[in-house]
Write a protein that holds these residues in place. Structure first.
Motif, mmCIF file in Angstrom:
data_model
loop_
_atom_site.group_PDB
_atom_site.id
_atom_site.type_symbol
_atom_site.label_atom_id
_atom_site.label_comp_id
_atom_site.label_asym_id
_atom_site.label_seq_id
_atom_site.Cartn_x
_atom_site.Cartn_y
_atom_site.Cartn_z
ATOM 1 N N THR A 183 0.560 0.507 -0.001
ATOM 2 C CA THR A 183 -0.749 0.277 0.054
ATOM 3 C C THR A 183 -1.706 0.820 -0.846
ATOM 4 O O THR A 183 -2.682 0.321 -1.383
ATOM 5 N N PHE A 207 -2.645 -2.894 -2.481
ATOM 6 C CA PHE A 207 -2.307 -4.103 -2.007
ATOM 7 C C PHE A 207 -3.064 -4.166 -0.759
ATOM 8 O O PHE A 207 -3.050 -2.957 0.150
ATOM 9 N N ALA A 251 -0.998 -9.506 -1.629
ATOM 10 C CA ALA A 251 0.044 -8.824 -0.952
ATOM 11 C C ALA A 251 1.186 -8.578 -1.668
ATOM 12 O O ALA A 251 1.412 -9.443 -2.764
ATOM 13 N N CYS A 252 2.131 -7.673 -1.393
ATOM 14 C CA CYS A 252 3.340 -7.233 -2.083
ATOM 15 C C CYS A 252 4.607 -7.420 -1.254
ATOM 16 O O CYS A 252 4.608 -7.076 -0.127
ATOM 17 N N ALA A 257 -1.504 -5.455 1.825
ATOM 18 C CA ALA A 257 -0.102 -5.330 2.691
ATOM 19 C C ALA A 257 0.915 -5.193 1.779
ATOM 20 O O ALA A 257 1.027 -5.804 0.654
ATOM 21 N N VAL A 258 1.911 -4.672 2.137
ATOM 22 C CA VAL A 258 3.141 -4.568 1.665
ATOM 23 C C VAL A 258 4.257 -5.056 2.642
ATOM 24 O O VAL A 258 4.379 -4.358 3.911
ATOM 25 N N HIS A 259 5.046 -6.220 2.638
ATOM 26 C CA HIS A 259 5.951 -6.530 3.551
ATOM 27 C C HIS A 259 7.495 -6.256 3.000
ATOM 28 O O HIS A 259 7.492 -6.676 1.877
ATOM 29 N N LYS A 268 -7.700 -7.204 0.338
ATOM 30 C CA LYS A 268 -7.381 -8.357 1.396
ATOM 31 C C LYS A 268 -6.784 -9.547 0.572
ATOM 32 O O LYS A 268 -5.991 -10.508 1.300
#
Length: 131
Positions: A98, A102, A50-51, A104-106, A47
């Motif tokens: 993920t 991660f 993030a990537c 989240a992966v954006h 949490k």
């Protein structure tokens, strides 16, 4: 690379950044590269990490490289040289996911995507706010 790793060890540890976000700006093209960075950060909770994956085609990468005149490892060269470098990275690229840890992966494919993500992260987009 070693200088980058030293900075990560110094700033990206729990209780060492006064609640501020730490951004690591590197071309970590493999799962292993990214795992090394997360280990340096003492494997934060998903949490908390993030990537951001900048998914850009090879031609655009070459154009951006041509505009960077002071890169520490990439010397000015011909379009062919740049395509060779980009091609090498592309062959070794393992897109992030993920399941690497991660939260989240954006995926960012345009400047519009980047601006939207920055706003989502709570960043101001005023030019005078950037150093």
């Amino acid at each position: 690379k070693k200088g980058c790793m030293n900075l990560i060890q110094k700033h990206a540890k729990p209780n060492n950044n006064d609640g501020k976000r730490v951004v690591v700006d590197r071309c970590n093209i493999s799962r292993n590269d990214r795992k090394v960075l997360m280990n340096l950060m003492l494997q934060p909770s998903p949490k908390d990490i993030a990537c951001v994956y900048f998914k850009v085609d090879a031609e655009e990468c070459c154009q951006r490289m041509a505009r960077r005149t002071n890169h520490p490892t990439i010397k000015p060269g011909t379009q062919r040289d740049m395509m060779r470098i980009v091609g090498s990275f592309r062959k070794r690229l393992e897109p992030p996911s993920t399941d690497e840890g991660f939260g989240a992966v954006h995926c960012v494919e345009s400047f519009k995507d980047a601006e939207a993500l920055l706003r989502r992260f709570g960043c101001s987009l005023k030019n005078d706010d950037w150093i």
